[in-house]
Scaffold this motif. Sequence first.
Motif: not given
Length: 535
Positions: A98-103, A162-165
């Motif tokens: 889940e990128p929204m909670t990871s960023l 994609r930013v997380m990757i």
Amino acid sequence: MTDAVLDVRDLTVSFSQDGKTIQAVKGVSFSVGRGETVALVGESGSGKSVTALSTVSLLGASARVGGSVTYDGQEMIGASDKRLRDVRGNDISFIFQEPMTSLNPLHTLEKQIRESLELHQAVVGEAARDRIIELLGMVGIRNPESRLKDYPHQLSGGQRQRVMIAMALANKPDILIADEPTTALDVTIQAQILELLARIKRDEGMGLLFITHDLQIVERIADKVCVMKDGEIVEAGPTKEIFANPQHAYTQKLLGARATGGPVPVPEGARTMIETEGLRVWFPIQRGFLRRTTGHIKAVNDATIKVRAGETLGIVGESGSGKTTLAMAVMRLASSEGRITFDGEDVRGWSTKQLRKHRADMQIVFQDPFGSLSPRMTCEQIICEGLGVHGNPDGRSPRELVAEVMEEVDLNPATMDRYPHEFSGGQRQRIAIARAMILRPKMVVLDEPTSALDMTVQVQIVDLLRRLQEKYGLAYLFISHDLNVVRAMSHEVAVMKDGDIVEYGPAQEIFDNPKTAYAKTLLHAALDLKASVPA
């Protein structure tokens, strides 16, 4: 694929809850070699993510971890904090689901990626900026120079992933642990990401531990598969052997779980429920101290659609193509220009008060069932909340209505006093569907309703949605990256690109004979990815 870089032996993980011990992982063993891809597959709650987080002690103090996890020959269980900090994000990187909670919502993209480069590689200044631009370009972010100052909320779900990757690949790790890394991505970007990971794996000798519920991806990229159920690996081996001849009944069940069939035919003479003509949604770009409008983000351009009662319009396209914005405009949740009619009435001039009367007829089911359900409300309170706003014309008690609609979506009414965290992902999505259905709407927007679900649960949700549509004559706007699910659900399909509907027509016709180059690319990426992903 030589020596094991990551070696897990007899791993056990347990948690204490309400005086009870819950065994989450039970004697799991596997290894990941250089240049090797190992896939952990299984349904939600099988222990996949807990196993992955155990490798670098990310589970927290409440977890009791046993067994052995070695990276490059060194034991990670019980390692010092300094050793773990050196390894995390540098030698072993994570891509979270889940990128929204990871960023971090308060930091720009540039700052978040730069932090990792400065901490582990001592890359600073212009060199760091150039590397950040290179990474964003690698993972498919268009015009990366212009996005450096953007915040996470300014990106679509796929763009955030994609930013997380990019962050995970920044330091060229030896082991990349990818936890559902393609869930939020459209099929064309998914193909690019899988190709990118395969290329880095080949060129850098990187080991890849890939956690997913998408068995089609596993078949394309994994060298070995470990099938998990209830905290145990029930079957493991080379991918080709597992897919060709699965031995365990659970593996056979997973491989057989695919959304099949087609939608129920639309009744003859069905009335038009939603119709738009020349619908346009443009967001102003404001610059300078006086915030002058210098241009527009053209999210939706001249969209013309028509959906009848009992009909599903599938909306497909890449992240940022305007799919969700189009649906929000149809529901009058986003400002727009152009004609919108709902059940024969022009809704453009409706006031907020007029709209409120019709909100019960227009409902939405969101992509993330956990994020869209209040953690402080019980299942009963969540489902019947709309009755408090729109009234209860039935006259029966809310609890009775909740029990009825829960049975309708295959939930046990005895669980209505539980909270969202006490349900599985598939059950939470059923609660979200029940919340919409209790108001007996005429039209429902389904925004990626199956993307975060296991394959077996996806099949159940698709069958449920088709059954409800046939029973109540519902009009669906169905937004999805999964074209197999779109094919199983949709009567008509609209293909969107950069805010434009580039192709529109009967689903069977578009899937069998796409006319535009973009639709052909999209369908090829979804249905024939294997050839595009190098081994």
